[in-house]
Design a protein around this motif. Structure first.
Motif, short mmCIF file in Angstrom:
data_model
loop_
_atom_site.label_atom_id
_atom_site.label_comp_id
_atom_site.label_asym_id
_atom_site.label_seq_id
_atom_site.Cartn_x
_atom_site.Cartn_y
_atom_site.Cartn_z
N SER A 99 0.81 -1.22 0.00
CA SER A 99 0.00 0.00 0.00
C SER A 99 0.84 1.26 0.00
N VAL A 100 2.01 1.23 0.65
CA VAL A 100 2.88 2.42 0.67
C VAL A 100 3.33 2.77 -0.75
N THR A 101 3.73 1.74 -1.51
CA THR A 101 4.16 1.98 -2.89
C THR A 101 2.99 2.39 -3.77
N GLY A 102 1.86 1.69 -3.61
CA GLY A 102 0.70 1.99 -4.43
C GLY A 102 0.17 3.39 -4.22
N ALA A 103 0.23 3.88 -2.97
CA ALA A 103 -0.28 5.22 -2.67
C ALA A 103 0.52 6.30 -3.39
N GLN A 104 1.83 6.09 -3.51
CA GLN A 104 2.67 7.07 -4.21
C GLN A 104 2.30 7.14 -5.68
N ILE A 105 2.08 5.97 -6.29
CA ILE A 105 1.71 5.93 -7.71
C ILE A 105 0.32 6.54 -7.91
N GLY A 106 -0.61 6.20 -6.99
CA GLY A 106 -1.96 6.73 -7.10
C GLY A 106 -2.02 8.23 -7.00
N THR A 107 -1.19 8.80 -6.14
CA THR A 107 -1.16 10.26 -5.96
C THR A 107 -0.74 10.94 -7.26
N ARG A 108 0.25 10.36 -7.94
CA ARG A 108 0.71 10.95 -9.21
C ARG A 108 -0.35 10.82 -10.30
N LEU A 109 -1.04 9.67 -10.34
CA LEU A 109 -2.09 9.48 -11.34
C LEU A 109 -3.25 10.45 -11.12
N SER A 110 -3.56 10.73 -9.84
CA SER A 110 -4.70 11.60 -9.54
C SER A 110 -4.50 13.01 -10.08
N MET A 111 -3.24 13.41 -10.26
CA MET A 111 -2.96 14.76 -10.77
C MET A 111 -3.21 14.87 -12.27
N LYS A 112 -3.38 13.73 -12.96
CA LYS A 112 -3.52 13.73 -14.41
C LYS A 112 -4.96 13.49 -14.86
N VAL A 113 -5.87 13.21 -13.92
CA VAL A 113 -7.26 12.90 -14.26
C VAL A 113 -8.18 13.88 -13.55
N ARG A 114 -9.23 14.32 -14.23
CA ARG A 114 -10.19 15.25 -13.64
C ARG A 114 -10.87 14.60 -12.43
N PRO A 115 -11.05 15.33 -11.32
CA PRO A 115 -11.66 14.76 -10.11
C PRO A 115 -13.08 14.23 -10.32
N GLU A 116 -13.83 14.83 -11.29
CA GLU A 116 -15.20 14.35 -11.55
C GLU A 116 -15.18 12.91 -12.04
N TYR A 117 -14.23 12.59 -12.92
CA TYR A 117 -14.12 11.22 -13.42
C TYR A 117 -13.65 10.27 -12.32
N LEU A 118 -12.75 10.75 -11.47
CA LEU A 118 -12.25 9.91 -10.37
C LEU A 118 -13.39 9.51 -9.43
N ARG A 119 -14.29 10.46 -9.13
CA ARG A 119 -15.40 10.15 -8.22
C ARG A 119 -16.35 9.12 -8.82
N VAL A 120 -16.58 9.21 -10.13
CA VAL A 120 -17.45 8.23 -10.79
C VAL A 120 -16.83 6.84 -10.73
#
Length: 304
Positions: A253-274
């Motif tokens: 989870s520690v490694t995955g969280a770092q990758i997820g944080t970077r991906l979240s910056m490239k996708v609109r939050p509206e799509y992430l919530r869906v």
């Protein structure tokens, strides 16, 4: 690579468990919520006993919350007074949850209750998230601004006696409201192994009416101490905490969280919530189906 889990009493593929923790961490980093609400169901799907899955998931949440709390403290985005009241309530809730857990374990219904609670909780939250996120997407497609959220505590909170000032949260409310919220969080953490942030954050926003900038940090502060208490209580009472399993999950989870944080910056939050709402609903449906499926082996023998 197979590894024996002494408390779960079975062998698992260590790389697969690390990968599972990585998926949960990835989702946590992408969507800004703790992954505890998905860890327990995924472990149950893999074959880990629900009681061990819930207890070990709480241990993993403790480890993954430390860095988040430290980061928010350094940015002064934690309401320590509010967090202290919620921690006190969470400790009471942990003890109540332990008593409920013990009763359900004694009558042999703990696994069923864990599954039912997950179906109800994830199903209701998933539907609300889907409704809100789809509405935001439709408004975005039409070029309409999203409606602003009015920051106001619930009328029931206003009716409670004995008010305190919580300066960091910008509130003047009764401490009984966050204390009761902490109790609910402690019970859920004890029974389900979730950190509670999935329930705490919306409640802090829409029931207590806290300022948005201190909600996440205060939630993590409460989660850290309550999951620590939950892990200790589980270790002393149910003895269902599998540290080997918790370590493997934390490693991923520690490694995955770092990758997820970077991906979240490239996708609109509206799509992430869906996407998050869809994932939550799929897990809820899978848990519901699991309650009705006939197992391959109806009877099992457990040698103590």
């Amino acid at each position: 690579m197979d590894l024996y889990l002494p408390i779960a009493n079975l062998s698992v593929n260590a790389l697969l468990i690390v990968g599972l923790g990585g998926i949960v961490g990835l989702l946590s980093g992408m969507f800004g919520v703790g992954g505890g609400f998905l860890t327990t169901p995924l472990l149950i799907f893999y074959g880990i006993p629900p009681m061990v899955a819930a207890a070990s998931a709480a241990s993993q949440v403790t480890g993954s919350s430390i860095s988040g709390v430290y980061s928010h403290l350094s940015r002064d985005t934690v309401d320590l007074r509010m967090g202290g009241v919620m921690v006190a309530g969470g400790l009471v809730g942990t003890l109540l949850g332990a008593a409920i857990f013990s009763v359900l374990q004694r009558i042999g219904q703990i696994d069923t209750v864990i599954a039912l609670l997950y179906v109800l909780m994830l199903g209701s939250i998933g539907l609300m998230m889907a409704q809100e996120s789809i509405g935001a997407l439709v408004a975005m497609k039409r070029g309409q601004p999203a409606p602003a959220r009015r920051r106001r505590h619930h009328p029931l909170v206003a009716a409670l006696p004995m008010r305190w000032r919580f300066y960091a949260s910008g509130l003047y409310i009764s401490p009984l409201a966050p204390f009761i919220l902490g109790i609910v969080s402690g019970i859920l953490t004890m029974l389900l192994g979730i950190g509670g942030g999935f329930v705490l954050v919306p409640a802090m926003l829409y029931i207590l009416g806290m300022q948005t900038q201190v909600v996440i940090g205060t939630s993590l502060f409460q989660i850290l101490f309550v999951t620590m208490a939950t892990t200790m209580v589980h270790s002393l009472t149910t003895k269902a905490v599998d540290l080997v399993l918790a370590f493997l999950l934390l490693l991923g989870s520690v490694t995955g969280a770092q990758i997820g944080t970077r991906l979240s910056m490239k996708v609109r939050p509206e799509y992430l919530r869906v996407v998050l709402a869809f994932i939550v609903l799929v897990v809820a449906i899978r848990m519901a189906l699991g309650l009705g499926w006939r197992p391959d082996e109806i009877y099992t023998l457990d040698i103590l």
